[in-house]
Design a protein around this motif. Structure first.
Motif, PDB file in Angstrom:
ATOM      1  N   MET A  32       0.747  -1.085   0.182  1.00 20.74           N
ATOM      2  CA  MET A  32       0.339  -0.067   0.298  1.00 20.74           C
ATOM      3  C   MET A  32       1.069   1.117  -0.089  1.00 20.74           C
ATOM      4  SD  MET A  32      -3.093  -1.178  -0.456  1.00 20.74           S
ATOM      5  CE  MET A  32      -4.335   0.256   0.579  1.00 20.74           C
ATOM      6  N   ALA A  33       2.320   1.391   0.580  1.00 24.40           N
ATOM      7  CA  ALA A  33       3.164   1.923   0.850  1.00 24.40           C
ATOM      8  C   ALA A  33       3.534   2.684  -0.753  1.00 24.40           C
ATOM      9  CB  ALA A  33       3.917   2.253   1.802  1.00 24.40           C
ATOM     10  N   VAL A  34       4.067   1.360  -1.301  1.00 20.27           N
ATOM     11  CA  VAL A  34       4.209   1.792  -2.578  1.00 20.27           C
ATOM     12  C   VAL A  34       3.772   2.090  -3.487  1.00 20.27           C
ATOM     13  CG1 VAL A  34       6.156   0.354  -4.425  1.00 20.27           C
ATOM     14  CG2 VAL A  34       5.959   0.183  -2.384  1.00 20.27           C
ATOM     15  N   SER A  41      11.631   3.772  -1.981  1.00 16.53           N
ATOM     16  CA  SER A  41      12.440   4.344  -1.737  1.00 16.53           C
ATOM     17  C   SER A  41      11.797   5.219  -1.022  1.00 16.53           C
ATOM     18  CB  SER A  41      13.334   5.153  -2.489  1.00 16.53           C
ATOM     19  OG  SER A  41      14.340   4.347  -2.876  1.00 16.53           O
ATOM     20  N   LYS A  42      10.520   5.573  -1.781  1.00 14.35           N
ATOM     21  CA  LYS A  42       9.817   7.028  -0.977  1.00 14.35           C
ATOM     22  C   LYS A  42       9.358   6.496  -0.346  1.00 14.35           C
ATOM     23  CE  LYS A  42       9.185  10.504  -4.528  1.00 14.35           C
ATOM     24  NZ  LYS A  42       8.835  11.221  -5.495  1.00 14.35           N
ATOM     25  N   ALA A  43       8.383   5.148   0.203  1.00 16.16           N
ATOM     26  CA  ALA A  43       7.920   4.259   0.781  1.00 16.16           C
ATOM     27  C   ALA A  43       8.349   4.121   2.073  1.00 16.16           C
ATOM     28  CB  ALA A  43       6.871   2.483  -0.118  1.00 16.16           C
ATOM     29  N   GLY A  44       9.419   3.431   1.788  1.00 12.75           N
ATOM     30  CA  GLY A  44      10.597   3.254   3.146  1.00 12.75           C
ATOM     31  C   GLY A  44      10.846   4.033   4.127  1.00 12.75           C
ATOM     32  N   GLU A  45      11.044   6.018   3.525  1.00 16.16           N
ATOM     33  CA  GLU A  45      11.044   6.936   3.886  1.00 16.16           C
ATOM     34  C   GLU A  45       9.408   6.725   4.968  1.00 16.16           C
ATOM     35  OE1 GLU A  45      12.062  10.039   1.749  1.00 16.16           O
ATOM     36  OE2 GLU A  45      13.555   8.772   1.217  1.00 16.16           O
ATOM     37  N   ARG A  46       8.585   6.385   4.372  1.00 10.97           N
ATOM     38  CA  ARG A  46       7.183   6.427   4.835  1.00 10.97           C
ATOM     39  C   ARG A  46       6.850   5.565   6.277  1.00 10.97           C
ATOM     40  NH1 ARG A  46       0.891   6.721   1.705  1.00 10.97           N
ATOM     41  NH2 ARG A  46       0.376   7.076   4.028  1.00 10.97           N
ATOM     42  N   LEU A  47       7.688   4.847   6.365  1.00  9.74           N
ATOM     43  CA  LEU A  47       6.947   3.315   6.500  1.00  9.74           C
ATOM     44  C   LEU A  47       8.321   3.738   7.818  1.00  9.74           C
ATOM     45  CD1 LEU A  47       6.310  -0.140   4.579  1.00  9.74           C
ATOM     46  CD2 LEU A  47       4.906   1.982   6.267  1.00  9.74           C
ATOM     47  N   GLY A  48       9.274   4.381   7.707  1.00  8.77           N
ATOM     48  CA  GLY A  48      10.662   4.310   8.825  1.00  8.77           C
ATOM     49  C   GLY A  48      11.498   3.272   8.730  1.00  8.77           C
ATOM     50  N   ILE A  49      11.316   2.257   7.404  1.00 10.92           N
ATOM     51  CA  ILE A  49      12.557   1.343   6.826  1.00 10.92           C
ATOM     52  C   ILE A  49      13.095   1.869   5.818  1.00 10.92           C
ATOM     53  CG2 ILE A  49      10.899  -0.395   8.309  1.00 10.92           C
ATOM     54  CD1 ILE A  49       9.600  -1.513   5.729  1.00 10.92           C
ATOM     55  N   ARG A  51      13.979   0.415   1.943  1.00 14.57           N
ATOM     56  CA  ARG A  51      14.103   0.207   0.872  1.00 14.57           C
ATOM     57  C   ARG A  51      14.148  -1.364   0.399  1.00 14.57           C
ATOM     58  NH1 ARG A  51      14.616  -1.020  -4.141  1.00 14.57           N
ATOM     59  NH2 ARG A  51      14.385  -0.741  -6.291  1.00 14.57           N
ATOM     60  N   SER A  52      15.108  -2.257   0.509  1.00 15.09           N
ATOM     61  CA  SER A  52      15.416  -3.227   0.577  1.00 15.09           C
ATOM     62  C   SER A  52      14.378  -4.386   1.562  1.00 15.09           C
ATOM     63  CB  SER A  52      16.314  -3.652   0.973  1.00 15.09           C
ATOM     64  OG  SER A  52      17.424  -3.767   2.138  1.00 15.09           O
ATOM     65  N   ALA A  53      13.439  -3.992   2.795  1.00 14.56           N
ATOM     66  CA  ALA A  53      12.951  -4.425   3.542  1.00 14.56           C
ATOM     67  C   ALA A  53      11.910  -3.869   2.714  1.00 14.56           C
ATOM     68  CB  ALA A  53      13.357  -3.730   4.481  1.00 14.56           C
ATOM     69  N   VAL A  54      11.583  -2.657   2.200  1.00 12.15           N
ATOM     70  CA  VAL A  54      10.354  -2.706   1.148  1.00 12.15           C
ATOM     71  C   VAL A  54      10.100  -3.919   0.508  1.00 12.15           C
ATOM     72  CG1 VAL A  54       8.606  -1.277   0.086  1.00 12.15           C
ATOM     73  CG2 VAL A  54       9.869  -0.775   2.282  1.00 12.15           C
ATOM     74  N   SER A  55      10.976  -3.782  -0.595  1.00 12.99           N
ATOM     75  CA  SER A  55      11.498  -4.812  -1.514  1.00 12.99           C
ATOM     76  C   SER A  55      10.876  -6.480  -0.820  1.00 12.99           C
ATOM     77  CB  SER A  55      12.839  -4.789  -2.469  1.00 12.99           C
ATOM     78  OG  SER A  55      12.790  -5.650  -3.800  1.00 12.99           O
ATOM     79  N   ARG A  56      11.497  -6.458   0.101  1.00 13.80           N
ATOM     80  CA  ARG A  56      11.761  -8.506   0.326  1.00 13.80           C
ATOM     81  C   ARG A  56      10.177  -8.345   0.608  1.00 13.80           C
ATOM     82  NH1 ARG A  56      16.168  -6.534   2.857  1.00 13.80           N
ATOM     83  NH2 ARG A  56      15.086  -6.852   4.995  1.00 13.80           N
ATOM     84  N   ASN A  57       9.685  -7.111   1.417  1.00 13.57           N
ATOM     85  CA  ASN A  57       8.456  -7.398   2.074  1.00 13.57           C
ATOM     86  C   ASN A  57       6.899  -7.844   0.391  1.00 13.57           C
ATOM     87  OD1 ASN A  57       8.755  -8.058   5.097  1.00 13.57           O
ATOM     88  ND2 ASN A  57       8.611  -5.446   5.116  1.00 13.57           N
ATOM     89  N   VAL A  58       7.848  -6.863  -0.186  1.00 13.27           N
ATOM     90  CA  VAL A  58       6.378  -6.924  -0.811  1.00 13.27           C
ATOM     91  C   VAL A  58       6.738  -8.579  -2.375  1.00 13.27           C
ATOM     92  CG1 VAL A  58       5.659  -5.373  -3.194  1.00 13.27           C
ATOM     93  CG2 VAL A  58       5.739  -4.425  -1.755  1.00 13.27           C
ATOM     94  N   LEU A  59       7.866  -8.634  -2.819  1.00 13.23           N
ATOM     95  CA  LEU A  59       8.637  -9.962  -3.167  1.00 13.23           C
ATOM     96  C   LEU A  59       7.390 -11.112  -2.216  1.00 13.23           C
ATOM     97  CD1 LEU A  59       9.484 -11.135  -5.671  1.00 13.23           C
ATOM     98  CD2 LEU A  59      12.120 -11.363  -3.867  1.00 13.23           C
TER      99      LEU A  59
END
Length: 339
Positions: A32-34, A41-49, A51-59
């Motif tokens: 949802m953040a992405v 990258s912006k999703a990671g900034e919003r969630l405070g984590i 970019r790689s963590a965001v990518s792993r979770n989406v994957l």
């Protein structure tokens, strides 16, 4: 080393479900953040984590769904058709979660509102708590009040009680008990009774008087309690009259029908007007109190917080801890005339 012949059983389904839900939840939030921000990258900034963590979770979410949700290039990140459909389906649920979280924060930090369910003993509730509720309601009109008068120990969970007023000694360590004022106890009689019969000066003298008892929840007679040479002594005198309401006990004493031990909040104004006199004051217990009780100091809703603060200030200002101001122990000096 596993034992020969040992075959491990299937993984625990509950653990598998928990792990699946945790992965899905983290993946959905990242997704949802992405989708909202348009980049990992912006999703990671919003969630405070990162970019790689965001990518792993989406994957992980895409793997779980067996569906590609984003079209990724070096320059853009776009939703696939399936991703757009998934976003629309998730959006309402996430909006409800955000709304629920904001509602909880509003209860804690926002203007006091909602239903407040209060428990109090019958005597203290009628005499002290109930008269203050109109003033509280005027100050906090968005709070609805439900007062329950009950002399039994408070069951916060079963009764959905937010705040309870209790008297005596609080021995339940699972609740927060804030003392409002010390609880004074006094053996009282009307001037007319004292003139006719005198007053008791010792515990043994009580048996020679007309006594009025109070019956509390569970049909138990409330003991008369004294402090003699540093030790608590309890007496249940034979009674001419017994009532299950403190106001009826007070009325009988005022009518000159006998003596009774009662709390200071009941007697103070009557003593000040000369309608009651005190006996055995030197034996009055000094380790009791009137308390306002609730379950926890943590995460206290604003409606409970303002009620506790309001009642603490108002009750302490009532001067209910006042027997010493009017004290004359007629059991030792004798009562010879009316005021």
């Amino acid at each position: 080393m596993p034992q020969r012949g040992f075959r491990p059983g299937p993984p625990d389904r509950a653990d598998g479900l928990s792990a699946s839900f945790a992965a899905s939840y983290a993946g959905i939030i990242a997704f949802m953040a992405v989708a909202t921000e348009g980049s990992f990258s912006k999703a990671g900034e919003r969630l405070g984590i990162g970019r790689s963590a965001v990518s792993r979770n989406v994957l992980k979410l895409e793997t779980q769904l067996s569906t590609r949700l984003f079209l990724r290039t070096t320059r853009t990140t776009q939703l696939t058709r399936e991703g757009e459909r998934f976003f629309e389906n998730c959006h309402q649920g996430v909006a409800h979660i955000v709304e629920a979280m904001n509602d909880m924060l509003e209860l804690r930090l926002g203007p006091p509102s909602g239903l407040l369910r209060i428990s109090a003993t019958a005597g203290f509730g009628r005499k002290v708590v109930a008269p203050l509720l109109s003033k509280f309601s005027a100050a906090y009109p968005d709070i609805s009040l439900d007062l329950v008068l009950d002399d039994r120990p408070t069951d916060f969970a079963a009764g959905n009680i937010d705040v309870a007023f209790r008297n005596g000694r609080i021995e339940d360590s699972s609740i927060v008990a804030k003392q409002l004022i010390p609880m004074q106890m006094a053996v009282c009689a009307s001037p007319a009774y004292a003139a006719r019969h005198g007053l008791p000066s010792t515990l043994e003298d009580i048996a020679r008087h007309e006594c009025i008892n109070t019956r509390i929840a569970g049909a138990r007679i409330l003991e008369w309690e004294f402090k003699v040479e540093g030790h608590v002594r309890k007496v249940v005198p034979a009674a001419r009259l017994t009532f299950n309401d403190p106001e009826l006990v007070l009325a009988a004493v005022l009518d000159g029908l006998g003596i009774a031990q009662m709390a200071g909040y009941q007697a103070c104004d009557r003593i000040a007007r000369g309608e009651l006199v005190i006996a055995m004051g030197r034996y009055a217990p000094d380790d009791r109190g009137h308390y306002i009780c609730y379950l926890s100091r943590q995460h206290l809703p604003s409606r409970i917080r303002v009620f506790v603060d309001f009642m603490t200030e108002e009750i302490r200002a009532l001067n209910l801890h006042c027997l010493a101001d009017f004290y004359t122990d007629y059991s030792t000096t004798g009562y010879r005339s009316f005021r």
